[in-house]
Design a protein around this motif. Structure first.
Motif, PDB file in Angstrom:
ATOM      1  N   MET A 712       0.821  -1.203   0.000  1.00 24.51           N
ATOM      2  CA  MET A 712       0.000   0.000   0.000  1.00 24.51           C
ATOM      3  C   MET A 712       0.859   1.258   0.000  1.00 24.51           C
ATOM      4  O   MET A 712       0.387   2.339  -0.379  1.00 24.51           O
ATOM      5  CB  MET A 712      -0.924   0.021   1.227  1.00 24.51           C
ATOM      6  N   LEU A 713       2.098   1.152   0.458  1.00 34.02           N
ATOM      7  CA  LEU A 713       2.953   2.307   0.687  1.00 34.02           C
ATOM      8  C   LEU A 713       3.774   2.647  -0.552  1.00 34.02           C
ATOM      9  O   LEU A 713       4.140   1.762  -1.332  1.00 34.02           O
ATOM     10  CB  LEU A 713       3.907   2.025   1.846  1.00 34.02           C
ATOM     11  N   PRO A 714       4.106   3.928  -0.736  1.00 34.71           N
ATOM     12  CA  PRO A 714       5.067   4.289  -1.780  1.00 34.71           C
ATOM     13  C   PRO A 714       6.382   3.532  -1.577  1.00 34.71           C
ATOM     14  O   PRO A 714       6.766   3.232  -0.440  1.00 34.71           O
ATOM     15  CB  PRO A 714       5.241   5.796  -1.589  1.00 34.71           C
ATOM     16  N   LEU A 715       7.088   3.249  -2.669  1.00 32.67           N
ATOM     17  CA  LEU A 715       8.265   2.385  -2.627  1.00 32.67           C
ATOM     18  C   LEU A 715       9.304   2.879  -1.629  1.00 32.67           C
ATOM     19  O   LEU A 715       9.866   2.085  -0.860  1.00 32.67           O
ATOM     20  CB  LEU A 715       8.877   2.274  -4.027  1.00 32.67           C
ATOM     21  N   LYS A 716       9.602   4.189  -1.608  1.00 33.06           N
ATOM     22  CA  LYS A 716      10.642   4.702  -0.713  1.00 33.06           C
ATOM     23  C   LYS A 716      10.278   4.515   0.751  1.00 33.06           C
ATOM     24  O   LYS A 716      11.161   4.389   1.602  1.00 33.06           O
ATOM     25  CB  LYS A 716      10.921   6.172  -1.013  1.00 33.06           C
ATOM     26  N   ILE A 717       8.986   4.509   1.058  1.00 31.99           N
ATOM     27  CA  ILE A 717       8.558   4.261   2.439  1.00 31.99           C
ATOM     28  C   ILE A 717       8.572   2.765   2.712  1.00 31.99           C
ATOM     29  O   ILE A 717       9.022   2.310   3.770  1.00 31.99           O
ATOM     30  CB  ILE A 717       7.152   4.853   2.676  1.00 31.99           C
ATOM     31  N   ARG A 718       8.086   1.975   1.766  1.00 32.74           N
ATOM     32  CA  ARG A 718       8.047   0.527   1.925  1.00 32.74           C
ATOM     33  C   ARG A 718       9.428  -0.047   2.192  1.00 32.74           C
ATOM     34  O   ARG A 718       9.592  -0.960   3.013  1.00 32.74           O
ATOM     35  CB  ARG A 718       7.457  -0.080   0.652  1.00 32.74           C
ATOM     36  N   ASN A 719      10.443   0.506   1.537  1.00 31.89           N
ATOM     37  CA  ASN A 719      11.801  -0.035   1.679  1.00 31.89           C
ATOM     38  C   ASN A 719      12.411   0.246   3.051  1.00 31.89           C
ATOM     39  O   ASN A 719      13.471  -0.294   3.377  1.00 31.89           O
ATOM     40  CB  ASN A 719      12.713   0.545   0.600  1.00 31.89           C
ATOM     41  N   ARG A 720      11.743   1.076   3.863  1.00 31.03           N
ATOM     42  CA  ARG A 720      12.276   1.339   5.200  1.00 31.03           C
ATOM     43  C   ARG A 720      11.924   0.234   6.201  1.00 31.03           C
ATOM     44  O   ARG A 720      12.436   0.219   7.314  1.00 31.03           O
ATOM     45  CB  ARG A 720      11.766   2.691   5.721  1.00 31.03           C
ATOM     46  N   PHE A 721      11.012  -0.668   5.830  1.00 29.23           N
ATOM     47  CA  PHE A 721      10.628  -1.751   6.736  1.00 29.23           C
ATOM     48  C   PHE A 721      11.772  -2.757   6.847  1.00 29.23           C
ATOM     49  O   PHE A 721      12.241  -3.290   5.854  1.00 29.23           O
ATOM     50  CB  PHE A 721       9.356  -2.434   6.249  1.00 29.23           C
ATOM     51  N   GLN A 722      12.196  -3.035   8.099  1.00 27.78           N
ATOM     52  CA  GLN A 722      13.339  -3.925   8.328  1.00 27.78           C
ATOM     53  C   GLN A 722      12.928  -5.303   8.830  1.00 27.78           C
ATOM     54  O   GLN A 722      13.751  -6.213   8.886  1.00 27.78           O
ATOM     55  CB  GLN A 722      14.294  -3.300   9.350  1.00 27.78           C
ATOM     56  N   GLY A 723      11.697  -5.467   9.254  1.00 29.62           N
ATOM     57  CA  GLY A 723      11.278  -6.740   9.837  1.00 29.62           C
ATOM     58  C   GLY A 723      10.667  -6.511  11.211  1.00 29.62           C
ATOM     59  O   GLY A 723      10.232  -5.403  11.540  1.00 29.62           O
ATOM     60  N   TRP A 724      10.685  -7.579  12.026  1.00 33.52           N
ATOM     61  CA  TRP A 724      10.013  -7.520  13.321  1.00 33.52           C
ATOM     62  C   TRP A 724      11.030  -7.483  14.454  1.00 33.52           C
ATOM     63  O   TRP A 724      12.057  -8.147  14.408  1.00 33.52           O
ATOM     64  CB  TRP A 724       9.083  -8.722  13.481  1.00 33.52           C
ATOM     65  N   ASN A 725      10.737  -6.693  15.464  1.00 35.23           N
ATOM     66  CA  ASN A 725      11.630  -6.508  16.607  1.00 35.23           C
ATOM     67  C   ASN A 725      11.501  -7.683  17.560  1.00 35.23           C
ATOM     68  O   ASN A 725      10.519  -7.799  18.289  1.00 35.23           O
ATOM     69  CB  ASN A 725      11.269  -5.202  17.329  1.00 35.23           C
ATOM     70  N   GLU A 726      12.474  -8.562  17.554  1.00 31.00           N
ATOM     71  CA  GLU A 726      12.408  -9.749  18.399  1.00 31.00           C
ATOM     72  C   GLU A 726      12.519  -9.416  19.879  1.00 31.00           C
ATOM     73  O   GLU A 726      12.202 -10.237  20.732  1.00 31.00           O
ATOM     74  CB  GLU A 726      13.506 -10.746  17.999  1.00 31.00           C
ATOM     75  N   ASN A 727      12.982  -8.198  20.206  1.00 28.22           N
ATOM     76  CA  ASN A 727      13.014  -7.797  21.614  1.00 28.22           C
ATOM     77  C   ASN A 727      11.620  -7.800  22.213  1.00 28.22           C
ATOM     78  O   ASN A 727      11.442  -8.012  23.401  1.00 28.22           O
ATOM     79  CB  ASN A 727      13.605  -6.384  21.754  1.00 28.22           C
ATOM     80  N   GLY A 728      10.626  -7.496  21.431  1.00 23.48           N
ATOM     81  CA  GLY A 728       9.250  -7.439  21.922  1.00 23.48           C
ATOM     82  C   GLY A 728       8.459  -8.646  21.490  1.00 23.48           C
ATOM     83  O   GLY A 728       7.291  -8.521  21.126  1.00 23.48           O
ATOM     84  N   ALA A 729       9.052  -9.809  21.498  1.00 26.66           N
ATOM     85  CA  ALA A 729       8.415 -11.064  21.078  1.00 26.66           C
ATOM     86  C   ALA A 729       7.942 -10.987  19.640  1.00 26.66           C
ATOM     87  O   ALA A 729       7.010 -11.668  19.237  1.00 26.66           O
ATOM     88  CB  ALA A 729       7.244 -11.416  22.009  1.00 26.66           C
ATOM     89  N   GLY A 730       8.589 -10.142  18.848  1.00 28.46           N
ATOM     90  CA  GLY A 730       8.317 -10.097  17.420  1.00 28.46           C
ATOM     91  C   GLY A 730       7.049  -9.407  17.008  1.00 28.46           C
ATOM     92  O   GLY A 730       6.597  -9.550  15.881  1.00 28.46           O
ATOM     93  N   LYS A 731       6.450  -8.625  17.918  1.00 27.15           N
ATOM     94  CA  LYS A 731       5.136  -8.048  17.614  1.00 27.15           C
ATOM     95  C   LYS A 731       5.212  -6.699  16.929  1.00 27.15           C
ATOM     96  O   LYS A 731       4.224  -6.253  16.356  1.00 27.15           O
ATOM     97  CB  LYS A 731       4.323  -7.896  18.903  1.00 27.15           C
ATOM     98  N   TYR A 732       6.350  -6.029  17.004  1.00 33.61           N
ATOM     99  CA  TYR A 732       6.415  -4.647  16.542  1.00 33.61           C
ATOM    100  C   TYR A 732       7.369  -4.524  15.362  1.00 33.61           C
ATOM    101  O   TYR A 732       8.499  -4.999  15.397  1.00 33.61           O
ATOM    102  CB  TYR A 732       6.858  -3.726  17.683  1.00 33.61           C
ATOM    103  N   GLY A 733       6.885  -3.830  14.318  1.00 36.80           N
ATOM    104  CA  GLY A 733       7.699  -3.636  13.142  1.00 36.80           C
ATOM    105  C   GLY A 733       8.830  -2.656  13.390  1.00 36.80           C
ATOM    106  O   GLY A 733       8.689  -1.688  14.144  1.00 36.80           O
TER     107      GLY A 733
END
Length: 966
Positions: A712-733
């Motif tokens: 749904m996001l423009p490409l330059k914004i979409r590419n900023r997603f790194q995955g899930w933060n395992e510090n918080g049991a993987g719930k937060y992007g």
């Protein structure tokens, strides 16, 4: 010239300085209402004749506000030194060398008043809005499912193991953590109120009674409270109302959260200036150093929170709820204790030279000129720390991290604070909110680190023992309140400035001109990036240790070139004032006409700003043009000035365009459902149940939902997603930061001013000001707005748009509705203002101040005076056009609030006492003696014309001041 301003102008403040050759002092004592006072002492002493003087000023004050128990205490200490290091009397071309220095420190602390009454989250519990049909017709929104079978004063029998359900407008009716409950406004110690267990301070609010259909008692137990019907997709364009009925509680006189809210400010300042004069003061240089430290420590829970009702018949531990039907205020634990520290250092050198060329004959056209040069450098270092209270294990017998399935920095580890502020509203005599009477403000305080709290709780996957064991399902243990560093920020700004100006007077002072050139180079450095700091300290992940506590060492500045931005700007200023000689233009009453014109450029220090695509936004630049004339009359006793101005600005701060924002938020909620153990089939079944639309064939698993959301996001914004933060049991992007994300807009402001000042008689003075101003905004968030609307279009074309965005919470709001409500509608409102004169700015303002001194008769030595302040009406809302939930305000159909008129009066008496050694003055001031708006003042009007958000009027205050000068 000690900084960079805005195109609207600057305010110059001069600090007190010691005076060589004088001994004087002043004592001031001001007494106000409710025990308020302010005491000042100011004393100047020459220690060495013609060489050294010192000045000491002290201030102590305590303001008790009308809104009890808000207060402010202030303590300030100031010492200034003035020393002549060398007179150089024997050197004709060399003047004196002077040293001026001052130090000051201060402490300001208290509970600030809150001028906005509480939101109403209770009325919808007694009944649906009386204009619901009109609202639905105006917005095109569908009524919520519970409307058809709505029951007034509904309660929830959400017994142990029951499936989540709610029979009324409860949009966020749960908290997931260990709450801290205060059973009344007089409670200084927490306690739920169990008759058989008074020591229990809270009960775990959410319990997962099984994670699959095969587990006995599958379902979830939540605690519910009421909420307003207004807001979001339910009533787009409408806002929840405030409570302004003073019979319920009077926000003008009651701060419902009491002294649980507090702010503490500390500062210290050092200023040193070395001055060297030349050529009988026709030239000189000054070298200055200024150092300031300012710290603000604040904790403001319950801010902008609603009054709500507890509707749980049974708590999640299976016990009857002793507080069912009671009104309460709640803070979800999201209001951190914030500590901001600002360190400023400035160095500057100024030199001037007066060139006097004017003389007789032809020389009178040459004029006199003062040349001034300035070079300066300043550094502004900002550090922010955010602390949060959590519960920690007191012994090895508990494991709160495992029981809540979250680390210390996660949502579920927050501590909600619940304060019941009145008796149960289930009383049959209470049929509406107007029948409710709250008990006053809370006398308690938020738990401090080190406090011990008793909680009843369950593990993440409880063992089901059957209905007959309901009372044994919950465990009980003590926990310790701890505070941890949750997050922080760091930045630095360095500004190097060079200024050259020429001030000239021509024709014996009849023409005065000023020309100025300024260059500023600004370098902004942001905090080190997450990925860069993780390389420096591999023990951390995203600035945090594995337990979730932020690493204090990560509050350092970045060395990455992408995080260091340098911008520069050149500005030019030119002005001219011409006094028409009286012999050229003979006007009545010995009047003189003067003409003026000014044109100035501006460069504002904005820091690093990036649009949502990561592109640098230039610093704001502006220009101001002023012109007009003035007339002085009655031997300069009366002056009238007429001024027209136009200010334009490019790249000023624009509206919020937070992206990915709520797309990220909704992804996190789906991820939360996955990590909680909800099967994808169950999530899609819940979606079908709540929306009536089955799209299960469009997605094969959670990952498909995440992929679709990112698309749904423009490409330059979409590419900023790194995955899930395992510090918080993987719930937060986790997203690559976009430091300084912002937006910009342009504006042009035009206006007209009339200033009148006069000594009408020897005893009567008067000043009057009338101003008109109109502003037109353009080029609103060109990149951010386009991104927000493109995401909305993508959601409309995707099956994701019609899906719920919170399967873990069983909320029926869809991705499209959430995005439209929280992003699209606000940007549409901003775009609607483009090219139009803003009715949300008061068009006209006027001020009048007058004072009369009696010089004879029985009122001799008395003075009386007053001031009036008038403000034009202002738009508080608009009718709207709604299409597919998108709200556009119709700016040509505004609703206006009333204009405002406030007035002050004072009486002053003075005479010498103690054989004329002390000059005594006593003065009584009544501030806001007259108020055109004595009740709550409307701020926001809903599209149906109903005022909903209000602010407190300024109260009438009286104070008595005694001043002794010696």
């Amino acid at each position: 010239m000690f900084g960079i301003g805005s195109p609207g102008g600057v305010i110059n403040n001069a600090i007190k300085s010691a005076s060589i050759g004088s001994d004087f002092g002043e004592l001031g004592i001001r007494l106000g209402e409710r025990g308020s006072y302010r005491t000042t002492i100011d004393y100047n002493k020459t220690l060495l004749e013609d060489r050294l003087a010192v000045r000491v000023s002290l201030l102590e004050g305590d303001t008790q506000f009308q809104q009890r128990p808000a207060y402010e205490e202030v303590s300030r200490r100031f010492v200034a030194l003035n020393a002549t290091l060398a007179k150089n009397e024997g050197v004709a071309w060399l003047g004196a060398i002077n040293l001026r220095a001052s130090v000051e420190d201060g402490l300001i602390m208290g509970t600030p008043p809150d001028n906005i009454p509480m939101l109403d989250g209770v009325s919808s519990w007694f009944g649906l809005p009386d204009n619901l049909d009109d609202i639905l017709e105006m917005t095109g929104a569908a009524p919520r499912p519970y409307v058809a079978n709505y029951q007034p004063k509904w309660t929830v029998q959400n017994h142990t193991g029951a499936v989540t359900s709610q029979p009324g407008p409860s949009t966020g009716g749960f908290w997931e953590q260990y709450p801290v409950v205060y059973n009344s406004v007089n409670a200084t110690e927490p306690g739920v109120g169990f008759p058989d267990a008074p020591e229990v301070d809270g009960v775990l609010a959410r319990v997962q009674w099984g994670l699959s259909d095969g587990d006995p008692g599958y379902g979830r137990s939540d605690n519910y409270y009421t909420w307003s019907y207004y807001g979001g997709a339910t009533t787009p364009g409408f806002q929840s109302p405030n409570i302004i009925n003073p019979n319920i509680y009077d926000n003008r006189r009651t701060l419902i959260a009491g002294n649980s809210q507090w702010v503490r400010q500390e500062f210290d300042v050092v200023n040193v200036r070395l001055e060297q004069a030349f050529l009988e003061n026709k030239a000189g240089i000054e070298i200055a150093y200024n150092a300031e430290n300012y710290s603000k420590n604040e904790h403001v829970p319950f801010y902008n929170r609603p009054l709500i009702a507890d509707v749980m018949e049974t708590l999640s531990n299976g016990k009857p709820n002793p507080n069912v039907g009671r009104p309460l205020i709640m803070d979800l634990g999201s209001d951190d204790r914030n500590v901001d520290h600002t360190a400023r250092r400035a160095y500057q050198a100024t030199a001037f030279y007066k060139l006097e060329l004017e003389g007789d004959g032809i020389k009178r056209f040459l004029g006199n000129h003062t040349f001034t040069g300035f070079v300066g450098s300043q550094e502004i270092d900002l550090t922010r720390r955010e602390f949060r209270n959590v519960l920690l294990d007191l012994s090895d017998e508990t494991n709160i991290e495992s029981d809540l399935k979250d680390k210390i920095d996660s949502w579920r580890r927050r501590n909600p604070i619940v304060v019941y502020v009145g008796p149960s509203m289930l009383d049959p005599s209470i049929q509406s909110l107007d029948d409710v009477k709250l008990d006053g403000y809370w006398k308690g305080a938020i738990p401090e680190p080190g406090d011990i709290l008793t909680q009843q709780y369950q593990t993440w996957v409880p063992t089901w023992k059957g209905d007959e064991f309901t009372d044994d399902l919950f465990l009980q243990a003590d926990y310790r309140v701890g505070e941890f560093l949750r997050e922080g920020a760091r930045s630095r700004r360095e500004i190097d400035s060079e200024v050259f100006s020429v001030q000239s007077d021509w024709l014996a002072g009849h023409v005065i001109s000023v020309l100025g050139w300024r260059t500023d180079e600004m370098t902004d450095t942001t905090r080190v990036r997450r990925e860069d700091y993780n390389l420096i300290n591999p023990q951390t992940n995203n600035y945090h240790f594995q337990d979730g506590v932020m690493d204090e060492g990560s509050l350092i500045l970045s060395q990455n070139p992408d995080d260091i931005s340098t911008q520069s700007g050149d500005t030019f200023t030119a002005s001219i004032v011409a006094h028409v000689p009286k012999e050229w233009l003979k006007l009545p009453y010995s009047s003189q006409l003067s003409l003026h014109y000014n044109e100035s450029e501006n460069f504002s220090a904005s820091g690093v700003r990036r649009n949502v695509l990561g592109e640098i936004i230039p610093s704001p630049t502006g220009t101001t043009e002023e012109y007009g004339f003035s007339v002085s009359a009655l031997e300069d006793r009366l002056s009238v000035k007429f001024n027209w101005f136009e200010t334009s600005n490019k790249y000023s701060d624009g509206p919020s365009t937070d992206t990915p924002g709520w797309i990220q938020h909704s992804m996190d909620r789906w991820r939360d459902a996955e990590t909680q153990g909800m099967s994808f089939a169950d999530a899609m079944a819940m979606n079908t149940q709540l929306t009536g639309i089955d799209v299960s064939d469009q997605f094969s698993g959670y990952q498909d939902v995440y992929d679709e959301a990112l698309s749904m996001l423009p490409l330059k914004i979409r590419n900023r997603f790194q995955g899930w933060n395992e510090n918080g049991a993987g719930k937060y992007g986790v997203w690559t930061p976009n430091p300084g994300q912002s937006s910009s807009q342009d504006f042009v402001s035009k206006g007209f001013e009339v200033d009148v000042a006069g000594q009408l008689t020897d005893n009567w003075t008067m000043a009057f000001n009338l101003a008109k101003q109109e502003t037109v905004i353009s080029n609103v968030a060109p990149v951010g707005a386009a991104a927000i609307l493109s995401i909305a279009d993508n959601l409309a074309a995707s099956p994701l748009g019609s899906m719920i965005d919170s399967p873990n919470l069983a909320e029926d709001m869809t991705w499209t509705e959430r995005w439209t409500s929280n992003r699209v509608n606000s940007i549409l409102a901003a775009l609607a203002s483009e090219g139009k004169v803003s009715p949300e700015q008061r068009k006209w303002r006027a001020n009048l101040v007058t004072n009369y001194s009696f010089s004879d008769g029985f009122l001799k030595d008395f003075q009386v005076g007053g001031a009036l302040r008038w403000q034009d009406r202002i738009a508080t809302g608009y009718r709207i056009a709604v299409e597919d939930g998108r709200v556009t305000p119709l700016l040509d159909q505004p609703f206006y609030g009333d204009d405002e008129l406030n007035g002050d009066v004072w009486v002053k008496y003075g005479k010498p006492i103690f054989k004329d050694r002390i000059d005594w003055h006593v003065q009584i001031n009544v501030r806001n003696f007259y108020r055109s708006n004595s009740d709550f003042i409307p701020m926001i009007t809903n599209p149906d014309g109903r005022d909903v958000v209000f602010r407190n009027p300024n109260p009438t205050e009286m104070f008595l001041t005694n001043t002794f000068r010696f």
